[in-house]
Structure formats: structure tokens, C-alpha cells
Design a protein around this motif. Structure first.
Motif, PDB file in Angstrom:
ATOM      1  N   GLN A  74      44.594  30.977  45.627  1.00  0.00           N
ATOM      2  CA  GLN A  74      43.461  30.107  45.909  1.00  0.00           C
ATOM      3  C   GLN A  74      42.166  30.895  45.712  1.00  0.00           C
ATOM      4  OE1 GLN A  74      43.493  28.290  49.793  1.00  0.00           O
ATOM      5  NE2 GLN A  74      41.570  27.235  49.439  1.00  0.00           N
ATOM      6  N   VAL A  75      41.380  30.457  44.729  1.00  0.00           N
ATOM      7  CA  VAL A  75      40.112  31.120  44.417  1.00  0.00           C
ATOM      8  C   VAL A  75      39.064  30.754  45.454  1.00  0.00           C
ATOM      9  CG1 VAL A  75      38.191  31.184  42.773  1.00  0.00           C
ATOM     10  CG2 VAL A  75      40.517  31.172  41.931  1.00  0.00           C
ATOM     11  N   GLU A  76      38.279  31.749  45.812  1.00  0.00           N
ATOM     12  CA  GLU A  76      37.098  31.506  46.633  1.00  0.00           C
ATOM     13  C   GLU A  76      35.938  32.210  45.928  1.00  0.00           C
ATOM     14  OE1 GLU A  76      36.827  31.338  51.162  1.00  0.00           O
ATOM     15  OE2 GLU A  76      36.136  33.369  50.670  1.00  0.00           O
ATOM     16  N   LEU A  77      34.891  31.443  45.699  1.00  0.00           N
ATOM     17  CA  LEU A  77      33.727  31.971  44.996  1.00  0.00           C
ATOM     18  C   LEU A  77      32.508  31.906  45.895  1.00  0.00           C
ATOM     19  CD1 LEU A  77      34.213  30.102  41.605  1.00  0.00           C
ATOM     20  CD2 LEU A  77      34.894  32.445  42.151  1.00  0.00           C
ATOM     21  N   ASN A 102      40.600  35.991  46.149  1.00  0.00           N
ATOM     22  CA  ASN A 102      41.847  35.228  46.277  1.00  0.00           C
ATOM     23  C   ASN A 102      42.175  35.119  47.762  1.00  0.00           C
ATOM     24  OD1 ASN A 102      44.343  34.043  46.126  1.00  0.00           O
ATOM     25  ND2 ASN A 102      45.355  35.791  45.180  1.00  0.00           N
ATOM     26  N   VAL A 103      42.020  33.901  48.298  1.00  0.00           N
ATOM     27  CA  VAL A 103      42.344  33.670  49.705  1.00  0.00           C
ATOM     28  C   VAL A 103      43.690  32.960  49.837  1.00  0.00           C
ATOM     29  CG1 VAL A 103      39.931  33.673  50.459  1.00  0.00           C
ATOM     30  CG2 VAL A 103      40.987  31.524  49.751  1.00  0.00           C
ATOM     31  N   GLY A 104      44.438  32.916  48.743  1.00  0.00           N
ATOM     32  CA  GLY A 104      45.741  32.268  48.739  1.00  0.00           C
ATOM     33  C   GLY A 104      46.849  33.201  49.168  1.00  0.00           C
ATOM     34  N   LYS A 105      48.102  32.716  48.979  1.00  0.00           N
ATOM     35  CA  LYS A 105      49.276  33.452  49.444  1.00  0.00           C
ATOM     36  C   LYS A 105      50.000  34.222  48.337  1.00  0.00           C
ATOM     37  CE  LYS A 105      49.047  31.749  53.628  1.00  0.00           C
ATOM     38  NZ  LYS A 105      48.662  32.531  54.748  1.00  0.00           N
ATOM     39  N   THR A 106      49.629  33.950  47.072  1.00  0.00           N
ATOM     40  CA  THR A 106      50.243  34.665  45.953  1.00  0.00           C
ATOM     41  C   THR A 106      49.138  35.186  45.042  1.00  0.00           C
ATOM     42  OG1 THR A 106      50.436  32.637  44.644  1.00  0.00           O
ATOM     43  CG2 THR A 106      52.343  33.245  45.993  1.00  0.00           C
ATOM     44  N   ALA A 107      49.526  36.047  44.099  1.00  0.00           N
ATOM     45  CA  ALA A 107      48.547  36.677  43.208  1.00  0.00           C
ATOM     46  C   ALA A 107      47.811  35.647  42.353  1.00  0.00           C
ATOM     47  CB  ALA A 107      49.239  37.699  42.318  1.00  0.00           C
ATOM     48  N   SER A 121      28.669  37.846  26.931  1.00  0.00           N
ATOM     49  CA  SER A 121      30.016  38.410  27.029  1.00  0.00           C
ATOM     50  C   SER A 121      30.340  38.610  28.505  1.00  0.00           C
ATOM     51  CB  SER A 121      30.110  39.741  26.268  1.00  0.00           C
ATOM     52  OG  SER A 121      29.231  40.694  26.838  1.00  0.00           O
ATOM     53  N   ALA A 122      31.628  38.726  28.806  1.00  0.00           N
ATOM     54  CA  ALA A 122      32.031  38.892  30.202  1.00  0.00           C
ATOM     55  C   ALA A 122      33.358  39.631  30.275  1.00  0.00           C
ATOM     56  CB  ALA A 122      32.152  37.532  30.882  1.00  0.00           C
ATOM     57  N   GLU A 123      33.528  40.347  31.375  1.00  0.00           N
ATOM     58  CA  GLU A 123      34.797  41.011  31.657  1.00  0.00           C
ATOM     59  C   GLU A 123      35.005  41.019  33.155  1.00  0.00           C
ATOM     60  OE1 GLU A 123      34.406  44.852  29.850  1.00  0.00           O
ATOM     61  OE2 GLU A 123      33.100  45.600  31.418  1.00  0.00           O
ATOM     62  N   ILE A 124      36.281  41.023  33.536  1.00  0.00           N
ATOM     63  CA  ILE A 124      36.607  41.008  34.965  1.00  0.00           C
ATOM     64  C   ILE A 124      37.314  42.308  35.318  1.00  0.00           C
ATOM     65  CG2 ILE A 124      38.832  39.813  34.757  1.00  0.00           C
ATOM     66  CD1 ILE A 124      37.609  38.129  37.288  1.00  0.00           C
ATOM     67  N   SER A 125      37.105  42.774  36.528  1.00  0.00           N
ATOM     68  CA  SER A 125      37.632  44.073  36.943  1.00  0.00           C
ATOM     69  C   SER A 125      39.149  44.089  37.109  1.00  0.00           C
ATOM     70  CB  SER A 125      36.962  44.526  38.240  1.00  0.00           C
ATOM     71  OG  SER A 125      37.238  43.605  39.282  1.00  0.00           O
ATOM     72  N   ALA A 126      39.770  42.908  37.285  1.00  0.00           N
ATOM     73  CA  ALA A 126      41.227  42.859  37.455  1.00  0.00           C
ATOM     74  C   ALA A 126      41.757  41.550  36.886  1.00  0.00           C
ATOM     75  CB  ALA A 126      41.596  42.969  38.930  1.00  0.00           C
ATOM     76  N   ALA A 127      42.835  41.649  36.116  1.00  0.00           N
ATOM     77  CA  ALA A 127      43.459  40.446  35.550  1.00  0.00           C
ATOM     78  C   ALA A 127      44.358  39.758  36.571  1.00  0.00           C
ATOM     79  CB  ALA A 127      44.264  40.807  34.309  1.00  0.00           C
ATOM     80  N   SER A 128      44.693  40.475  37.644  1.00  0.00           N
ATOM     81  CA  SER A 128      45.504  39.923  38.722  1.00  0.00           C
ATOM     82  C   SER A 128      44.871  40.348  40.044  1.00  0.00           C
ATOM     83  CB  SER A 128      46.943  40.432  38.625  1.00  0.00           C
ATOM     84  OG  SER A 128      47.725  39.904  39.669  1.00  0.00           O
ATOM     85  N   VAL A 129      44.639  39.361  40.917  1.00  0.00           N
ATOM     86  CA  VAL A 129      44.008  39.640  42.203  1.00  0.00           C
ATOM     87  C   VAL A 129      45.010  39.318  43.301  1.00  0.00           C
ATOM     88  CG1 VAL A 129      42.032  39.146  43.698  1.00  0.00           C
ATOM     89  CG2 VAL A 129      41.774  38.988  41.208  1.00  0.00           C
ATOM     90  N   PRO A 131      46.660  38.612  47.036  1.00  0.00           N
ATOM     91  CA  PRO A 131      46.183  37.803  48.162  1.00  0.00           C
ATOM     92  C   PRO A 131      45.262  38.632  49.057  1.00  0.00           C
ATOM     93  CG  PRO A 131      48.527  37.469  47.843  1.00  0.00           C
ATOM     94  CD  PRO A 131      48.120  38.601  46.925  1.00  0.00           C
ATOM     95  N   GLY A 132      44.108  38.074  49.378  1.00  0.00           N
ATOM     96  CA  GLY A 132      43.123  38.791  50.193  1.00  0.00           C
ATOM     97  C   GLY A 132      42.253  39.739  49.380  1.00  0.00           C
ATOM     98  N   GLY A 133      42.512  39.842  48.082  1.00  0.00           N
ATOM     99  CA  GLY A 133      41.774  40.773  47.239  1.00  0.00           C
ATOM    100  C   GLY A 133      40.581  40.137  46.529  1.00  0.00           C
ATOM    101  N   ASN A 134      39.827  41.004  45.878  1.00  0.00           N
ATOM    102  CA  ASN A 134      38.623  40.584  45.159  1.00  0.00           C
ATOM    103  C   ASN A 134      38.591  41.192  43.759  1.00  0.00           C
ATOM    104  OD1 ASN A 134      37.225  39.301  47.470  1.00  0.00           O
ATOM    105  ND2 ASN A 134      37.258  41.391  48.280  1.00  0.00           N
ATOM    106  N   ALA A 135      37.871  40.536  42.872  1.00  0.00           N
ATOM    107  CA  ALA A 135      37.590  41.067  41.543  1.00  0.00           C
ATOM    108  C   ALA A 135      36.108  40.818  41.260  1.00  0.00           C
ATOM    109  CB  ALA A 135      38.456  40.392  40.486  1.00  0.00           C
TER     110      ALA A 135
END
Length: 179
Positions: A74-77, A102-107, A121-129, A131-135
Motif C-alpha cells: 500500500q503506497v503512501e505519498l 509502503n504502509v502495506g503488508k507486502t513488498a 528524467s526520474a529515478e527511484i532509490s529502490a525498485a522494491s520497498v 513493508p514500513g519502508g521508504n524510497a
């Protein structure tokens, strides 16, 4: 007397040639400028077409279809828009960051990021976040990439995810360029 007439004719001819050369050079410069304008308008049409296609493909999501506690990412922005204000071409590329949590229960899986225009252009720090993590999504805008429209305008970044409620995130930047 004949040599004066030939000299006069030759000088007149050379002046005429220089005038034609100047007109041809001016015409060439105008054509190059028009080609740049047409190229930019073509990019604007492509951007509009892409935006319309994205809107047509978006699902009509209803709030609350994923139950709390379900095994979903679950994305939280926080912020999804940023205004660079007025920038100068001479200062070059400008950047900003957006937080993706990611406030959800899975990656949370991030797909291939796209933008509405080549100047962005854009890039993200992690392709997988986890649960409870941030990118961190870093968005760059290059004011020298091509001729931009006058006045304030926007560009978008599209981030696909595996969150069933937010299959595609959209971040928007605003900018105005001074020469």
C-alpha cells in the motif's frame, strides 16, 4: 568609359549577390527556428496523446477496496507536486525529491518509470520497498533539452506499482524558464 560601366556592373552584381546571400542566410535561420518550434509542438502533441491514453486506461478505483490488514502493498505519498518557480537556462538541470512509502503488508514493487517529456528524467532509490519502508524518487528537469513553451508549464513522471489501489503514481513538476 567602358571599364567604368563594367566596374559599375560588377560592383552592382556583387552587391546583389551579397544581398541574396544575406537573405538566404536569414531564411535558413528562420527555417531552423521554425523546425525547432515544430519539433517542440510535436513533443507537446505526443505528451497530450500519452496523457489522454493514460486517463483512458486508468481504472475507476473505489476507496477502501483493499481491506486493512490484507496482504497487499500500500503506497503512501506525501507531496506529489513541486514548483521550481522561475529558473534560468544557464543554471542547468534542477532536481527535486518525492517520498514514496509502503504502509502495506507486502513488498511494494516499482516498475519502469516514464516521463511526459524527454526534458524530464526520474529515478527511484529502490525498485522494491519493504513493508514500513521508504524510497526516494528523484526528478530532474533540463531547461536546455529543447525549446520550451513560454510561461509556466508542467511535466509529469509516471511510476507503476503493484499496489492494487495505486497501479500508477503520477508526480508533477511546474517550471517557468527565463533566458
Amino acid at each position: 568609359m567602358k571599364s567604368i560601366n563594367i566596374q559599375s556592373i560588377l560592383i552592382t552584381f556583387l552587391v546583389f549577390v551579397f544581398i541574396l546571400a544575406g537573405l538566404a542566410m536569414n531564411f535558413k535561420n528562420q527555417m531552423t527556428h521554425m523546425e525547432k518550434i515544430l519539433e517542440h509542438l510535436d513533443e507537446e502533441v505526443d505528451e497530450t496523446r500519452t496523457s489522454v491514453e493514460r486517463l483512458l486506461k486508468k481504472k475507476n478505483l473505489t476507496v477502501g477496496t483493499v481491506q486493512k490488514g490484507s496482504e497487499q502493498p500500500q503506497v503512501e505519498l506525501g507531496v506529489t507536486e513541486y514548483d521550481f518557480g522561475v529558473i534560468s537556462k544557464k543554471d542547468g538541470i534542477v532536481s527535486t525529491n518525492f517520498a514514496v512509502s509502503n504502509v502495506g503488508k507486502t513488498a511494494l514493487t516499482i516498475g519502469d518509470i516514464t516521463t511526459s517529456c524527454g526534458c524530464t528524467s526520474a529515478e527511484i532509490s529502490a525498485a522494491s520497498v519493504k513493508p514500513g519502508g521508504n524510497a526516494v524518487l528523484t526528478v530532474n528537469f533540463d531547461p536546455n533539452f529543447h525549446e520550451e513553451p513560454k510561461g509556466r508549464f508542467s511535466r509529469s513522471v509516471f511510476v507503476p506499482t503493484n499496489d492494487p489501489e495505486n497501479e500508477e503514481l503520477e508526480f508533477t513538476i511546474f517550471v517557468e524558464i527565463k533566458d
